[in-house]
Design a protein around this motif. Structure first.
Motif, short mmCIF file in Angstrom:
data_model
loop_
_atom_site.label_atom_id
_atom_site.label_comp_id
_atom_site.label_asym_id
_atom_site.label_seq_id
_atom_site.Cartn_x
_atom_site.Cartn_y
_atom_site.Cartn_z
N ILE A 167 0.65 -1.16 -0.47
CA ILE A 167 0.21 0.21 -0.05
C ILE A 167 1.05 1.52 0.26
CG2 ILE A 167 -1.63 1.46 1.00
CD1 ILE A 167 -2.70 -1.77 2.50
N GLY A 168 0.56 2.41 -0.75
CA GLY A 168 1.69 3.22 -1.29
C GLY A 168 2.28 3.10 -2.12
N VAL A 185 4.23 2.44 -6.16
CA VAL A 185 3.47 3.73 -7.06
C VAL A 185 2.23 2.52 -7.83
CG1 VAL A 185 4.48 4.75 -9.32
CG2 VAL A 185 5.93 5.03 -6.99
N ARG A 224 0.59 0.46 -7.24
CA ARG A 224 -1.03 -0.27 -6.51
C ARG A 224 -1.01 1.80 -6.48
NH1 ARG A 224 -2.74 -3.85 -1.55
NH2 ARG A 224 -4.25 -2.44 -0.82
N THR A 225 -0.88 2.36 -6.22
CA THR A 225 -1.64 3.86 -6.05
C THR A 225 -1.80 4.43 -7.45
OG1 THR A 225 -0.02 4.64 -4.78
CG2 THR A 225 -1.25 6.43 -5.32
N GLU A 260 -5.18 2.40 -8.18
CA GLU A 260 -6.69 3.06 -7.44
C GLU A 260 -6.49 4.23 -8.10
OE1 GLU A 260 -4.69 3.78 -3.54
OE2 GLU A 260 -4.48 1.20 -2.78
N LEU A 261 -5.91 5.63 -8.56
CA LEU A 261 -6.85 6.03 -8.53
C LEU A 261 -7.34 5.54 -10.26
CD1 LEU A 261 -2.97 8.49 -8.44
CD2 LEU A 261 -5.63 8.51 -7.22
N GLU A 272 8.88 8.18 0.46
CA GLU A 272 8.94 6.83 0.93
C GLU A 272 10.03 6.43 1.38
OE1 GLU A 272 4.39 8.63 0.06
OE2 GLU A 272 6.55 8.22 -1.03
N GLU A 284 2.33 9.24 -3.98
CA GLU A 284 1.53 10.14 -4.06
C GLU A 284 1.12 10.88 -5.78
OE1 GLU A 284 -0.71 13.24 -1.56
OE2 GLU A 284 0.01 11.42 0.07
N ALA A 342 2.50 9.09 -8.39
CA ALA A 342 0.98 8.00 -9.21
C ALA A 342 -0.13 9.05 -9.55
CB ALA A 342 0.41 7.76 -7.71
N ARG A 343 0.05 9.91 -9.44
CA ARG A 343 -1.07 11.42 -10.28
C ARG A 343 -0.84 11.98 -10.60
NH1 ARG A 343 -1.99 16.04 -8.32
NH2 ARG A 343 0.11 16.51 -7.01
#
Length: 306
Positions: free
Chosen positions: A14-15, A17, A19-20, A23-24, A152, A184, A187-188
């Motif tokens: 979790i957290g 790249v 995986r994030t 999710e996004l 991270e 985050e 990933a955005r």
């Protein structure tokens, strides 16, 4: 139904790249094919989020055909590994065979300072640089995304223990300035590029945090976030490197981390970019806010304090 967007490395913690990003994209209503190495609870968690999960190995051609077939847009990311170049070329060959129209490559910012005659002593940096060359030669429609050091990484994994135990950030960064960026934010950016890749084909984006400062400045940011005085203590690179080896980290990874430390000491991470804000419309996370969000990790429990 729309072709799914492929995300490799989607089963990270979790957290992470991959995986994030997954999710996004799912939150945006995109169809996502999440590549995982193993069928486990992390794969099931991705299914529960709404992703199509496919088991594959970046080094295995047969499995990569199953992973990539039917995807026009893909994100390629892989952790530090001595097989990084082989995995990149393998994925690129299969992507080209299947006519992928956008190949989002997760690279790293140090490559901006490298060339055919300029390199670093990190074997990983060399593999990353060669991987970018191979992708460019491939003729694939590539976008290179180059983040600087991740919050991270050094700022969470390698400072939490000393901050908890002695209110000190102990890193071999000397007086060098650095501009760490949060996963985050990376990933955005990737999610935005994957959702609408065509205007970005052939571009290189550099991702940094909102400021470049030395570790004494960031110690003050830790202090503000945690409500107690945190100081920075510079430590020599070699004993720190030996400690990582004693913890059982792979030599390839440790050599890379030690090179990053040396480059920090030399001021090579003193760099800034507005690409996060330009591509997402939102500025990157400040170190103070990152530490505040992870305050429990930096704070000793009652049991530890006894």
């Amino acid at each position: 139904m729309a072709n799914p967007i492929l995300v490799t490395g989607a089963a990270g913690r979790i957290g992470a790249v991959g995986r994030t990003v997954t999710e996004l994209l799912l939150k945006q209503g995109k169809a996502v094919r999440a590549m995982v190495r193993n069928e486990d609870e992390r794969a099931q968690a991705l299914r529960d989020m709404g992703a199509e999960v496919v088991v594959g190995n970046l080094l295995d051609l047969d499995s990569m055909h199953r992973v990539i077939a039917g995807c026009e847009t893909m994100y390629f990311g892989m952790s530090v590994s001595d097989t990084y170049l082989a995995a990149t070329v393998n994925a690129a060959a299969v992507a080209k065979h299947h006519g992928v129209k956008a190949f989002m490559n997760m690279s790293q910012m140090t490559l901006a300072q490298m060339s055919i005659t300029e390199t670093t002593v990190s074997p990983q940096h060399k593999l990353h640089w060669l991987a970018e060359q191979a992708l460019n030669w491939s003729g694939l429609p590539v976008v290179h995304v180059r983040p600087t050091v991740l919050l991270e990484g050094f700022f969470l994994i390698f400072t939490a223990d000393s901050v908890r135990q002695s209110n000190q950030i102990k890193l071999p960064f000397g007086e060098g300035k650095t501009s760490p960026v949060a996963v985050e934010d990376v990933a955005r950016v990737l999610a935005a590029l994957l959702a609408n890749p065509q205007p970005h084909i052939g571009k290189i984006y550099h991702l940094t945090g909102p400021q470049s400062e030395n570790m004494h400045f960031y110690a003050q940011e830790y202090s503000k976030a945690l409500g107690r005085t945190i100081t920075f203590q510079d430590i020599p690179v070699e004993p720190w490197r030996d400690g990582l080896l004693e913890r059982g980290l792979p030599v390839h990874l440790v050599n890379h981390l030690a090179t990053m430390a040396d480059l920090h000491r030399a001021g090579r991470y003193d760099r800034m970019s507005e690409d996060v804000r330009t591509l997402t419309g939102q500025g990157p996370l400040h170190v103070q806010d990152f530490v505040r969000k992870n305050a429990a990790t930096f704070t000793a429990s009652v049991k530890e304090a006894i």
